[in-house]
Scaffold this active site. Structure first.
Site, mmCIF file in Angstrom:
data_model
loop_
_atom_site.group_PDB
_atom_site.id
_atom_site.type_symbol
_atom_site.label_atom_id
_atom_site.label_comp_id
_atom_site.label_asym_id
_atom_site.label_seq_id
_atom_site.Cartn_x
_atom_site.Cartn_y
_atom_site.Cartn_z
ATOM 1 N N HIS A 222 0.694 -1.477 0.215
ATOM 2 C CA HIS A 222 0.000 0.324 0.166
ATOM 3 C C HIS A 222 0.911 0.755 0.399
ATOM 4 C CE1 HIS A 222 0.900 -0.328 4.381
ATOM 5 N NE2 HIS A 222 0.561 1.432 3.878
HETATM 6 C C1 UD1 Z 1 -1.693 6.128 5.343
HETATM 7 C C2 UD1 Z 1 -0.601 6.483 6.085
HETATM 8 C C3 UD1 Z 1 0.675 5.219 6.039
HETATM 9 C C4 UD1 Z 1 -0.384 4.774 6.854
HETATM 10 C C5 UD1 Z 1 -1.240 3.981 6.148
HETATM 11 C C6 UD1 Z 1 -2.355 2.556 6.510
HETATM 12 C C7 UD1 Z 1 -0.148 9.209 5.490
HETATM 13 C C8 UD1 Z 1 0.064 9.919 4.898
HETATM 14 N N1 UD1 Z 1 0.002 7.809 4.774
HETATM 15 O O1 UD1 Z 1 -1.532 5.921 3.922
HETATM 16 O O2 UD1 Z 1 1.630 5.996 6.539
HETATM 17 O O3 UD1 Z 1 0.098 3.094 6.300
HETATM 18 O O4 UD1 Z 1 -2.201 4.581 6.240
HETATM 19 O O5 UD1 Z 1 -2.937 1.956 5.442
HETATM 20 O O6 UD1 Z 1 -0.431 9.068 6.470
HETATM 21 N N2 UD1 Z 1 -8.670 5.400 0.604
HETATM 22 C C9 UD1 Z 1 -9.969 4.859 0.623
HETATM 23 N N3 UD1 Z 1 -10.956 4.661 1.574
HETATM 24 C C10 UD1 Z 1 -10.330 5.166 2.589
HETATM 25 C C11 UD1 Z 1 -8.993 5.850 2.722
HETATM 26 C C12 UD1 Z 1 -7.810 5.822 1.712
HETATM 27 O O7 UD1 Z 1 -10.072 4.596 -0.547
HETATM 28 O O8 UD1 Z 1 -10.850 5.144 3.621
HETATM 29 C C13 UD1 Z 1 -7.968 6.041 -0.717
HETATM 30 C C14 UD1 Z 1 -7.683 7.011 -1.680
HETATM 31 O O9 UD1 Z 1 -8.184 6.766 -2.902
HETATM 32 C C15 UD1 Z 1 -6.553 7.959 -1.234
HETATM 33 C C16 UD1 Z 1 -5.807 7.091 -0.745
HETATM 34 O O10 UD1 Z 1 -6.230 5.838 -0.434
HETATM 35 O O11 UD1 Z 1 -6.730 8.901 -1.855
HETATM 36 C C17 UD1 Z 1 -5.037 7.428 0.083
HETATM 37 O O12 UD1 Z 1 -5.180 7.419 1.183
HETATM 38 P P1 UD1 Z 1 -4.362 8.246 2.854
HETATM 39 O O13 UD1 Z 1 -4.863 8.354 3.604
HETATM 40 O O14 UD1 Z 1 -4.389 9.284 1.961
HETATM 41 O O15 UD1 Z 1 -3.094 7.630 1.992
HETATM 42 P P2 UD1 Z 1 -2.638 5.857 2.551
HETATM 43 O O16 UD1 Z 1 -2.111 5.324 1.400
HETATM 44 O O17 UD1 Z 1 -3.941 4.938 3.026
HETATM 45 N N1 UDP Z 2 -4.047 -5.387 8.253
HETATM 46 C C1 UDP Z 2 -5.912 -5.342 8.479
HETATM 47 N N2 UDP Z 2 -6.419 -5.740 7.625
HETATM 48 C C2 UDP Z 2 -5.845 -5.502 5.964
HETATM 49 C C3 UDP Z 2 -3.951 -5.196 6.149
HETATM 50 C C4 UDP Z 2 -3.629 -4.728 7.000
HETATM 51 O O1 UDP Z 2 -6.073 -5.674 9.424
HETATM 52 O O2 UDP Z 2 -6.323 -6.322 5.214
HETATM 53 C C5 UDP Z 2 -3.531 -4.792 9.701
HETATM 54 C C6 UDP Z 2 -2.107 -5.551 10.056
HETATM 55 O O3 UDP Z 2 -2.796 -6.649 10.438
HETATM 56 C C7 UDP Z 2 -1.637 -4.143 10.899
HETATM 57 C C8 UDP Z 2 -2.037 -3.047 9.951
HETATM 58 O O4 UDP Z 2 -3.416 -3.064 9.509
HETATM 59 O O5 UDP Z 2 -1.403 -4.338 11.980
HETATM 60 C C9 UDP Z 2 -1.434 -2.527 9.431
HETATM 61 O O6 UDP Z 2 -1.824 -1.389 8.800
HETATM 62 P P1 UDP Z 2 -1.299 -1.057 6.812
HETATM 63 O O7 UDP Z 2 -0.717 -1.992 6.429
HETATM 64 O O8 UDP Z 2 -2.529 -0.572 6.761
HETATM 65 O O9 UDP Z 2 -0.579 0.247 8.314
HETATM 66 P P2 UDP Z 2 1.619 0.519 8.650
HETATM 67 O O10 UDP Z 2 1.784 -0.682 9.524
HETATM 68 O O11 UDP Z 2 2.513 0.277 7.361
HETATM 69 O O12 UDP Z 2 1.332 2.103 8.682
#
Ligand code: UD1
Ligand code: UDP
Length: 386
Positions: A222
């Site tokens: 992701h």
């Molecule tokens: C964010 C965090 C990242 C973390 C991740 C956990 C930042 C800069 N990044 O990344 O560090 O590892 O969360 O999962 O804060 N979107 C949806 N549905 C949602 C949310 C997001 O479809 O409920 C899609 C949208 O297209 C959005 C994209 O995901 O533009 C990115 O979402 P965003 O919250 O900006 O960052 P993550 O990639 O989720």
């Molecule tokens: N996770 C989850 N469902 C998923 C993918 C991840 O419950 O489909 C959980 C995972 O077990 C871990 C956390 O989400 O506890 C990690 O989140 P993510 O990978 O989004 O973010 P990061 O840790 O890289 O910030």
């Protein structure tokens, strides 16, 4: 004595999971000492990235949802900053707890610190030493706006000392005289707490997916550096497909919506071939119980996630990390995480190594005793209860 009031700030999936360990301890052992208010920034809003965790884990439902949604960094961070300031001022907490390194972490840290409310940063001191990662900037600023910095590993603690934080500071603590505190990892609390329950409640989940224990590899991707660069995105997913075919092994891929959207738009042919592939299960994100079951029963894990990388260690699984660097350097030194960037050759090499040597690897306890939330809350009471 009156209760200490904490604001527990969540926004993205891993923060809801981490915050649940604190919520669980507040509702249990600390119910007479601590009052908790949960603020959800709304950074994650899809059911499978947010609501599902409130349903499944013992976390208090949000008292405030700021509903900021998605957007470019400046806009998203700015909206959180503006909206959370009002809530912090009206709630008048004794301290504000933030987790990790997302835009929600950064905005909450700035809003609280500028209104002179003390910040507790859980997962302080993590560094990739790559400031092109949005998370690296977020965590550096959050650490330097905090009064109590909770470091989950020795490496994190040393990183903070290298930036001038002083373990010899004594009370009373403040943003100018912060307390640096080494505990175990709060995510370990949850993995231990929920591992058995996952096995019992989700026993049909693997059968439903058509996979069997030790005969599939779990893949999660992701990170923006992988989703937003078509070359890296294609390199990673083509190699996963190739390895599935060469080894006749299933790949289970619960994908963040960001990754699904990127594959569909940036690599439509590859997306189509993955969708129809008999060895590939491309899924929407799964719940935490489903996820830890998938981790527990997998042969190997391929990920760019910080949390999943650690969970690979909790469940003694070799893990290929498709990034250039990691904050969890202990795992790389231990030989159970291999950094493969988005390089097909490095991914193949790591795969080969783990397939041959996987059963001989050791997983020592780098992450504490699974009671980090209790230790953190005891420390919060010591530092902030007047
Ligand atoms: C964010 C965090 C990242 C973390 C991740 C956990 C930042 C800069 N990044 O990344 O560090 O590892 O969360 O999962 O804060 N979107 C949806 N549905 C949602 C949310 C997001 O479809 O409920 C899609 C949208 O297209 C959005 C994209 O995901 O533009 C990115 O979402 P965003 O919250 O900006 O960052 P993550 O990639 O989720
Ligand atoms: N996770 C989850 N469902 C998923 C993918 C991840 O419950 O489909 C959980 C995972 O077990 C871990 C956390 O989400 O506890 C990690 O989140 P993510 O990978 O989004 O973010 P990061 O840790 O890289 O910030």
């Amino acid at each position: 004595m009156s209760k200490l009031k904490i604001l527990n700030i969540v926004g993205a999936r891993p923060q809801i999971i981490k915050a649940s360990a604190i919520s669980r301890a507040v509702a249990g052992e600390f119910r007479d000492d601590i009052e908790e208010v949960v603020i959800h920034t709304g950074q994650h809003y899809d059911r499978e990235l947010s609501e599902v965790f409130f349903d499944e884990l013992e976390i208090r439902r949000p008292d405030h949802n700021l509903q900021v949604g998605s957007g470019r960094h400046g806009r998203q961070t700015g909206m959180i900053l503006e909206r959370i300031e009002d809530v912090i001022i009206s709630e008048k907490p004794d301290c504000v707890i933030i987790y990790g390194d997302t835009n929600s972490t950064l905005a909450a840290a700035l809003a609280a610190a500028k209104q002179h409310y003390p910040v507790v940063h859980i997962e302080a001191g993590m560094r990739s030493f790559n400031k092109t990662m949005p998370e690296e900037l977020n965590r550096i600023v959050a650490d330097h706006a905090s009064t109590l910095l909770i470091a989950p590993t020795n490496t994190a603690f040393k990183n903070l000392m290298a930036e001038g934080f002083r373990p010899e500071n004594v009370a009373p603590y403040s943003i100018n005289n912060p307390r640096v505190f080494l505990t175990g990892d709060i995510m370990y609390d949850n993995s231990l707490f929920y591992a058995d329950l996952a096995g019992r409640k989700k026993q049909d989940f693997l059968t439903g997916l058509g996979v069997t224990e030790d005969r599939y590899v779990l893949v999660t991707i992701h990170r923006d550096s992988n989703t937003d660069d078509p070359t890296r995105l294609t390199a990673i997913f083509s190699t996963v497909k190739e390895l599935a075919e060469r080894n006749s092994i299933d790949m289970v891929m619960p994908l963040h919506p960001r990754t699904m959207i990127a594959l569909r738009n940036r690599a439509p042919e590859l997306y189509a071939s993955l969708s129809e592939h008999p060895l590939i299960r491309m899924l929407p994100p799964v719940s935490f119980l489903e996820m830890i079951l998938l981790e527990k029963k997998a042969k190997m894990i391929i990920t760019d996630s910080g949390g999943v990388q650690k969970e690979s260690h909790f469940f003694s699984k070799p893990c290929i990390v498709v990034r250039k660097e990691t904050e969890w350097v202990e795992l790389v030194r231990n030989g159970t995480v291999r950094l493969a960037d988005a390089d097909p050759e490095k991914i193949r090499e790591a795969w080969q190594f783990f397939m041959e040597k996987g059963s001989t690897l050791q997983y020592p306890g780098f992450f504490g005793d699974g009671k980090a939330a209790m230790t953190i809350l005891r420390e919060i009471l010591l530092v902030f209860r007047s």
